[in-house]
Design an enzyme around this catalytic site. Structure first.
Site, PDB file in Angstrom:
ATOM      1  N   CYS A  25      23.154  22.313 -74.196  1.00 12.43           N
ATOM      2  CA  CYS A  25      22.516  23.795 -74.146  1.00 12.43           C
ATOM      3  C   CYS A  25      22.573  24.360 -72.929  1.00 12.43           C
ATOM      4  O   CYS A  25      22.464  25.476 -72.599  1.00 12.43           O
ATOM      5  CB  CYS A  25      21.145  23.778 -74.896  1.00 12.43           C
ATOM      6  SG  CYS A  25      19.883  22.943 -73.909  1.00 12.43           S
TER       7      CYS A  25
ATOM      8  N   SER B 178      25.854  30.525 -82.185  1.00 13.03           N
ATOM      9  CA  SER B 178      25.519  31.951 -82.138  1.00 13.03           C
ATOM     10  C   SER B 178      24.931  32.434 -83.353  1.00 13.03           C
ATOM     11  O   SER B 178      24.714  31.673 -84.377  1.00 13.03           O
ATOM     12  CB  SER B 178      26.794  32.612 -81.906  1.00 13.03           C
ATOM     13  OG  SER B 178      26.524  34.021 -81.701  1.00 13.03           O
TER      14      SER B 178
ATOM     15  N   CYS C 121      18.452  22.508 -68.980  1.00 14.25           N
ATOM     16  CA  CYS C 121      17.961  21.905 -68.062  1.00 14.25           C
ATOM     17  C   CYS C 121      18.727  22.241 -66.518  1.00 14.25           C
ATOM     18  O   CYS C 121      18.006  22.184 -65.523  1.00 14.25           O
ATOM     19  CB  CYS C 121      18.003  20.135 -68.024  1.00 14.25           C
ATOM     20  SG  CYS C 121      19.846  19.735 -68.329  1.00 14.25           S
TER      21      CYS C 121
ATOM     22  N   CYS D 288      13.508  21.352 -72.781  1.00 10.49           N
ATOM     23  CA  CYS D 288      14.587  20.806 -73.317  1.00 10.49           C
ATOM     24  C   CYS D 288      14.409  20.877 -74.806  1.00 10.49           C
ATOM     25  O   CYS D 288      13.452  20.062 -75.282  1.00 10.49           O
ATOM     26  CB  CYS D 288      14.736  19.381 -72.925  1.00 10.49           C
ATOM     27  SG  CYS D 288      16.232  18.649 -73.772  1.00 10.49           S
TER      28      CYS D 288
ATOM     29  N   THR E 254      30.168  38.146 -78.526  1.00  9.34           N
ATOM     30  CA  THR E 254      31.492  37.440 -79.082  1.00  9.34           C
ATOM     31  C   THR E 254      32.778  38.622 -78.556  1.00  9.34           C
ATOM     32  O   THR E 254      33.779  38.445 -78.225  1.00  9.34           O
ATOM     33  CB  THR E 254      31.302  37.073 -80.424  1.00  9.34           C
ATOM     34  OG1 THR E 254      30.314  36.266 -80.707  1.00  9.34           O
ATOM     35  CG2 THR E 254      32.631  36.453 -80.904  1.00  9.34           C
TER      36      THR E 254
ATOM     37  N   ARG F 159      21.412  26.742 -77.732  1.00 16.43           N
ATOM     38  CA  ARG F 159      22.353  26.740 -76.438  1.00 16.43           C
ATOM     39  C   ARG F 159      21.696  27.980 -75.689  1.00 16.43           C
ATOM     40  O   ARG F 159      21.017  28.935 -76.225  1.00 16.43           O
ATOM     41  CB  ARG F 159      23.716  27.291 -77.215  1.00 16.43           C
ATOM     42  CG  ARG F 159      24.898  27.613 -76.317  1.00 16.43           C
ATOM     43  CD  ARG F 159      25.308  26.332 -75.738  1.00 16.43           C
ATOM     44  NE  ARG F 159      26.485  26.683 -75.107  1.00 16.43           N
ATOM     45  CZ  ARG F 159      26.666  26.670 -73.660  1.00 16.43           C
ATOM     46  NH1 ARG F 159      25.592  26.632 -73.028  1.00 16.43           N
ATOM     47  NH2 ARG F 159      27.888  26.780 -73.066  1.00 16.43           N
TER      48      ARG F 159
ATOM     49  N   CYS G 218      21.370  15.033 -76.008  1.00 12.01           N
ATOM     50  CA  CYS G 218      21.773  16.330 -75.421  1.00 12.01           C
ATOM     51  C   CYS G 218      22.595  16.957 -76.370  1.00 12.01           C
ATOM     52  O   CYS G 218      23.804  16.571 -76.861  1.00 12.01           O
ATOM     53  CB  CYS G 218      22.630  15.912 -74.081  1.00 12.01           C
ATOM     54  SG  CYS G 218      23.249  17.222 -73.125  1.00 12.01           S
TER      55      CYS G 218
END
Length: 713
Positions: A685, A225, A688, A658, A507, A471, A682
């Site tokens: 995130c 984050s 896709c 990606c 958050t 992310r 990968c």
């Protein structure tokens, strides 16, 4: 060996069965630590399968502090209640006998059950130099042990003992473990729920077993984050967080907002009010929260991926199943194969998987939660971030900068951030809304361009990149919140979507949703109420009011940057969130992608290796790792769509959206271009799963413990 049944402490402190771990456990320093905690011997029950058993000295009363009553194993086995030194130290004088092909483990005649140590023994594990594991799984994988008591002698006879360890099972050879509450995801929402539940247990002197399962190799490993943290929810949850040394120390010292063109930066009135907020690493914060949860008696199991929802005959959710491990790409079982485990919440299962959680999405579709809550579709953005260490003379702890404009065009919503953290570190990132139209746009390359802007470049020159990650985040806000309650549980945190877009914060709202869900759960288990209380309390909380005031900012940018800024200014400075109308979102993100013929390819500059980097270099900095020989967790619903639709019509957008180069179009032996999936790259995130034009890619969980390994993100 990653398997929950191996980590539940039944019969002593289990040691992983890999030969490398035997070498580590016999290391002199480790032996010293073992002896310090009263471990006097390591008994090899079966040398072929390397089962180990640690006997604990009767002098090891110090272990009792790691064994709260809330952790007792709730199976058909007898309980050991640690009421005296005798019953708290199983096998202090055990001897191993051999008779023919059958091993017998002689135990004191007073003992007929197994010692259970709960998740609070993580500290003990770290002192011993070993990972937490549960002996029951090793016994079960051997499959030749059976418990019996003969004339009070208390023998454990080696022969098919596993049936006594199972409390119930959903399929043959799968272990099942029961808890009062099962929580999926050790992020801010999941840990807040677990902590609040245990706090209420202490307040009411009630014992509830709470389990948190996390797919990352450790708590915080998959957490990424910005993050400018608003402590409102933490103040409610753990008011003494400052005294308890939470990793929150850098207060916001300045707050700037720029509009960028290609070569210049124009200062704008700052719409953010970050007074009283802090620049933090969220992965470090949740790691600290995990320790607080374990102190309260929560059992946390990192490295276990929840892959399926378990339901009873009435279609009520009763828990989750972790995926099998040790399966090769072709589906065959490898030598290290282990069945997954069913974790069954006797009453409640809470899903806190984060944005676009795979189980949460299935639950929302299965029970039609969006329709039930009259919610619109969710909208998303992709955030790409790096943490740098810069020159001390350039570092201004607590300085916060946000930008709009370049490198994105006026039709693409997004912006960048640059936050000064502690220890001469800064976090810099670019957020790109996934409803962008141009299929040639590459968010990763746009981020590389950003770092070369004349106003940004000076911060980074002479610095070093410490970590990279990416992310997706929810941007639907108030309009996209689904009905969060389903039979047997609830969805909390970013799985439901409580991000406040104009604040660029989620958050605090995620944590509060977890706390409210915990309070509703406690009422269900002890006061006869129902989980709908969570929905009612959520709508009467400050979370709901905050998101309602912010509801029109994000959809205003559907009409472009300038109209979006105008509507946002009206909302912020004039109407103050009290507008009489509610704007709607446009198309779902995947439908917003135009066909390639409407756009021209974008030529991105090559990375210089100083400020900008290629993807392999960045991936290395993310600590991403997956077992290569496992079934792909990125699945094509129809393999032909990528070749006959995505490539000719959209120019293969998956190779660009990606941020980890998972998807590549490469020629086969017949020079026919086909999609190749590098699943081991990968970053989890979920871009896709969101952006594919035909929704042909399904993101599922890989083996537990795989993925990125963030530490300062």
């Amino acid at each position: 060996a990653r398997d929950i049944k191996n980590r539940r402490r039944i019969g002593g402190y289990g040691i992983p069965s890999h030969p490398n771990h035997i070498r580590s456990i016999t290391h002199r320093s480790t032996k010293k630590s073992l002896h310090k905690h009263g471990v006097t011997e390591i008994v090899i029950i079966n040398t072929i399968t390397m089962h180990r058993f640690l006997s604990l000295s009767s002098k090891s009363n110090s272990l009792k502090k790691f064994m709260p009553r809330s952790s007792y194993h709730h199976s058909n086995l007898l309980h050991t209640h640690f009421t005296n030194s005798k019953t708290s130290t199983y096998l202090s004088k055990s001897t191993l006998k051999h008779s023919s092909s059958t091993y017998q483990l002689q135990t004191p005649n007073w003992y007929s059950s197994f010692l259970h140590l709960n998740g609070n023994s993580r500290f003990l594990g770290s002192q011993l130099g070993i990972n937490r594991s549960f002996l029951s799984g090793y016994w079960s994988s051997c499959g030749i042990l059976k418990k019996r008591v003969v004339n009070g002698s208390g023998f454990l006879t080696v022969k098919s003992f596993i049936s006594d360890l199972r409390s119930f099972s959903s399929e043959p050879d799968r272990e099942s473990i029961e808890y009062d509450v099962v929580i999926v995801g050790a992020g801010p929402a999941g840990l807040s729920a677990a902590i609040r539940l245990k706090q209420m247990c202490r307040e009411k002197d009630i014992d509830l077993s709470v389990c948190v399962v996390e797919k990352g190799a450790e708590v915080g490993a998959h957490i990424l984050s910005g993050n400018v943290f608003e402590p409102r929810a933490l103040n409610e949850l753990l008011p003494q967080w400052k005294e308890e040394e939470a990793p929150i120390s850098i207060a916001v010292s300045s707050d700037k907002f720029w509009y960028l063109t290609k070569d210049r930066a124009f200062s704008l009135p700052c719409p953010f009010d970050n007074r009283g907020n802090y620049v933090i690493s969220l992965s470090q914060l949740v790691r600290w929260m995990g320790s607080k949860a374990e102190e309260l008696g929560v059992e946390i199991y990192p490295g276990f991926a929840a892959s399926e929802i378990l339901c009873d005959v009435n279609d009520k959710v009763i828990g989750i199943g972790t995926n099998d491990m040790g399966i090769s790409k072709d589906g065959s079982k490898k030598d290290n194969f282990q069945h997954g485990v069913d974790l069954k919440g006797r009453r409640i299962t809470l899903l806190a998987e984060g944005c676009r959680g795979s189980l949460s999405e299935k639950i929302m579709k299965r029970y039609k939660l969006r329709e039930k809550g009259s919610a619109q579709h969710q909208t998303y953005a992709l955030g790409i971030k790096e943490v740098w260490e810069i020159d001390e003379c350039k570092h201004k702890p607590g300085a916060v900068l946000h930008t709009l404009g370049w490198p994105l065009d006026h039709k693409t919503y997004g912006g960048s951030f640059l936050y000064h953290m502690k220890d001469n570190q800064i976090s810099i990132g670019l957020v790109v809304a996934l409803n962008y139209h141009n299929p040639f746009l590459n968010p990763y390359e746009e981020f590389q361009k950003l770092k070369h802007h004349p106003a940004i470049k000076p911060f980074l020159e002479g610095g070093t990149v410490l970590q990279y990650g990416a992310r997706t985040l929810n941007e639907g806000g108030f309009q996209s919140i689904p009905y969060p309650v389903f039979p047997g549980g609830a969805i909390i945190g970013c799985s439901a979507g409580f991000l406040n877009v104009p604040k660029i914060k989620g958050t605090h709202t995620a944590m509060k949703s977890g706390m409210l869900a915990a309070e509703a759960t406690f009422g269900v288990l002890n006061e006869g109420s129902n989980m709908e209380t969570y929905w009612d309390n959520l709508r009467s909380s400050w979370v709901w009011k905050e998101l309602h005031r912010a509801r029109n900012y994000r959809p205003a940018f559907e009409y472009g940057l300038i109209p979006g800024l105008a509507v946002s200014a009206l909302e912020h400075y004039v109407l103050k969130g009290n507008s009489p109308f509610t704007l709607k979102h446009g198309k779902p993100d995947h439908e917003a992608t135009d066909v390639a013929q409407l756009h021209s390819p974008i030529q991105y500059p090559k990375p210089d290796g100083i400020l900008s980097f290629d993807i392999p270099t960045s991936l290395h900095r993310s600590n991403t790792n997956h077992e290569h020989d496992q079934p792909p967790h990125l699945r094509l619903r129809d393999p032909k769509i990528s070749e006959f639709v995505n490539l000719p019509e959209y120019a293969g957008p998956e190779s660009r959206y990606c941020p980890a180069r998972v998807y590549e179009y490469v020629p086969d032996e017949n020079s026919r271009v086909k999609l190749h999936i590098n699943a081991q790259n990968c970053l989890h995130c979920k871009a896709c799963d969101i952006k594919d034009p035909k929704q042909n890619i399904e993101w599922t969980v890989p083996e537990g413990g795989g993925g990125p390994g963030y530490s300062v993100m």
